[in-house]
Design a protein around this motif. Sequence first.
Motif, PDB file in Angstrom:
ATOM      1  N   LYS A 113       0.810  -1.216   0.000  1.00  0.00           N
ATOM      2  CA  LYS A 113       0.000   0.000   0.000  1.00  0.00           C
ATOM      3  C   LYS A 113       0.842   1.264   0.000  1.00  0.00           C
ATOM      4  CE  LYS A 113      -4.257  -2.065   1.585  1.00  0.00           C
ATOM      5  NZ  LYS A 113      -5.471  -1.945   2.433  1.00  0.00           N
ATOM      6  N   ALA A 114       2.109   1.141   0.334  1.00  0.00           N
ATOM      7  CA  ALA A 114       2.994   2.310   0.283  1.00  0.00           C
ATOM      8  C   ALA A 114       3.187   2.819  -1.142  1.00  0.00           C
ATOM      9  CB  ALA A 114       4.349   1.965   0.894  1.00  0.00           C
ATOM     10  N   TYR A 115       2.946   1.952  -2.139  1.00  0.00           N
ATOM     11  CA  TYR A 115       3.067   2.431  -3.525  1.00  0.00           C
ATOM     12  C   TYR A 115       2.179   3.644  -3.763  1.00  0.00           C
ATOM     13  CZ  TYR A 115       6.017  -1.036  -5.883  1.00  0.00           C
ATOM     14  OH  TYR A 115       7.097  -1.771  -6.316  1.00  0.00           O
ATOM     15  N   SER A 116       0.989   3.632  -3.179  1.00  0.00           N
ATOM     16  CA  SER A 116       0.060   4.722  -3.435  1.00  0.00           C
ATOM     17  C   SER A 116       0.541   6.044  -2.853  1.00  0.00           C
ATOM     18  CB  SER A 116      -1.314   4.370  -2.868  1.00  0.00           C
ATOM     19  OG  SER A 116      -2.321   5.132  -3.489  1.00  0.00           O
ATOM     20  N   LEU A 117       1.434   5.993  -1.871  1.00  0.00           N
ATOM     21  CA  LEU A 117       1.988   7.232  -1.315  1.00  0.00           C
ATOM     22  C   LEU A 117       2.860   7.967  -2.319  1.00  0.00           C
ATOM     23  CD1 LEU A 117       2.957   5.999   2.270  1.00  0.00           C
ATOM     24  CD2 LEU A 117       0.959   7.357   1.600  1.00  0.00           C
ATOM     25  N   PHE A 118       3.294   7.268  -3.364  1.00  0.00           N
ATOM     26  CA  PHE A 118       4.130   7.882  -4.396  1.00  0.00           C
ATOM     27  C   PHE A 118       3.315   8.281  -5.625  1.00  0.00           C
ATOM     28  CE2 PHE A 118       6.845   5.265  -1.764  1.00  0.00           C
ATOM     29  CZ  PHE A 118       7.835   6.186  -1.433  1.00  0.00           C
ATOM     30  N   GLY A 119       2.012   8.407  -5.429  1.00  0.00           N
ATOM     31  CA  GLY A 119       1.169   8.861  -6.527  1.00  0.00           C
ATOM     32  C   GLY A 119      -0.101   9.515  -6.034  1.00  0.00           C
ATOM     33  N   THR A 120      -0.695   8.964  -4.984  1.00  0.00           N
ATOM     34  CA  THR A 120      -1.923   9.533  -4.427  1.00  0.00           C
ATOM     35  C   THR A 120      -1.796   9.603  -2.901  1.00  0.00           C
ATOM     36  OG1 THR A 120      -2.942   7.338  -4.360  1.00  0.00           O
ATOM     37  CG2 THR A 120      -3.354   8.671  -6.313  1.00  0.00           C
ATOM     38  N   PRO A 121      -0.917  10.460  -2.393  1.00  0.00           N
ATOM     39  CA  PRO A 121      -0.692  10.547  -0.946  1.00  0.00           C
ATOM     40  C   PRO A 121      -1.832  11.241  -0.232  1.00  0.00           C
ATOM     41  CG  PRO A 121       0.525  12.274  -2.057  1.00  0.00           C
ATOM     42  CD  PRO A 121      -0.094  11.439  -3.141  1.00  0.00           C
ATOM     43  N   PRO A 122      -1.845  11.228   1.106  1.00  0.00           N
ATOM     44  CA  PRO A 122      -2.891  11.925   1.857  1.00  0.00           C
ATOM     45  C   PRO A 122      -2.919  13.418   1.546  1.00  0.00           C
ATOM     46  CG  PRO A 122      -1.691  10.422   3.285  1.00  0.00           C
ATOM     47  CD  PRO A 122      -0.941  10.453   1.986  1.00  0.00           C
ATOM     48  N   ALA A 123      -4.071  14.016   1.810  1.00  0.00           N
ATOM     49  CA  ALA A 123      -4.311  15.422   1.459  1.00  0.00           C
ATOM     50  C   ALA A 123      -3.757  16.341   2.539  1.00  0.00           C
ATOM     51  CB  ALA A 123      -5.803  15.653   1.265  1.00  0.00           C
ATOM     52  N   TYR A 124      -2.437  16.511   2.537  1.00  0.00           N
ATOM     53  CA  TYR A 124      -1.786  17.321   3.567  1.00  0.00           C
ATOM     54  C   TYR A 124      -1.724  18.809   3.219  1.00  0.00           C
ATOM     55  CZ  TYR A 124      -0.255  13.032   5.892  1.00  0.00           C
ATOM     56  OH  TYR A 124      -0.218  11.832   6.554  1.00  0.00           O
TER      57      TYR A 124
END
Length: 374
Positions: A113-124
């Motif tokens: 699931k960390a893959y998604s952090l490199f394309g659709t990360p949380p809305a910070y």
Amino acid sequence: MTEGTASAQPKSDRRRFLALAGATAAATVAAPAVSNAQTMTLRFQSTWPQRDIFHEFCNDYAARVNALSGGRLRLEVLASGAVVPAFQLQDAVHAGILDGGHGVTAYWFGKNKAYSLFGTPPAYGWDAHNFLAWMNYGGGYDLYNELLTQITRVNVVGFLTGPMPCQPLGWFKRELTQASDLRGLKYRTVGLAADLFNELGSAVTILAGGEIVPALERGLIDGAEFNNPTSDSILGFPDVSKTYMLQSYHQSAEAFEVIFNKSKFDAMSAEQKAIIKFAAESASSDMYWKALDRYSKDLAALRARGVNVIKTPDSILKAQLEAWDKVVARLSAENPFFKKVIDSQRAWAQRTVGYERINTPSREMSYTHFFGGS
């Protein structure tokens, strides 16, 4: 011939030889350096339907590589499904079935699931430009490469490119007016957004781009997002729905990914490797400029076709942010590497978005002043 004439001839020849040698040496020094890099053609598949603007972005990237290399490196672009389905692209590149491809990291979310952090990360509070800044100057690429080489151990090299504008909430059979409307809703999305909408009570279905509209038309799903007014128009969303809701925190800072087989990439010359990297950076700017032009025009065209374009209610946006808190906390507890990436992203966003907030005046105020509230 006299003896004097005979003895003078060799001296004259030697002088001519030395003069020619000197001229040749000077020409060699003055001539521009010409690369002797070998010619290489790579089969490069996108994860997008051929008529989608995303496939056009893939072609734009390939055109930059081909032009910068002077023909010594050529990407032969194939549309999604030409060799493998979209969600199998990384596996095909890893195995050498394809040499490379264009997609998004969220598509490999099932592996880690960390893959998604490199394309659709949380809305910070950041946008895709700020996210790519983190990739390049906040340690993002170190973490991305750790995920590829040490965590999932894929024979792949990748580069992120193309900062996307914030994605709409999507297309629905009816307008959503409150967060409770998401409960039980059969909804299409990908990546971490799947966890986010599950947290909000939706029944999430993960589909590739070309499969979404048929599923919506047949009632297999109640709502769906893909990405933007241009792609959504091309895929046929306005033919099956007239309710289009913009603004969302589910994918507010996404970028594309270009990947290459690592063995093939490692065999390239330094020049070819640099071209692949710098073409990705160049394509980022051009893609965003083109997106602003095309997306805004196509949103106006959708309105002209009778599509009801609606701003997502603040209550839904707030519920998304609360759901992000829960998703991030749960996945960080389950996956130490996920937490490592999240900690880096949070620290970067807190500092850089903090700077942007105090430095950048309100766009809403200036737009309303000059153009009204429309």
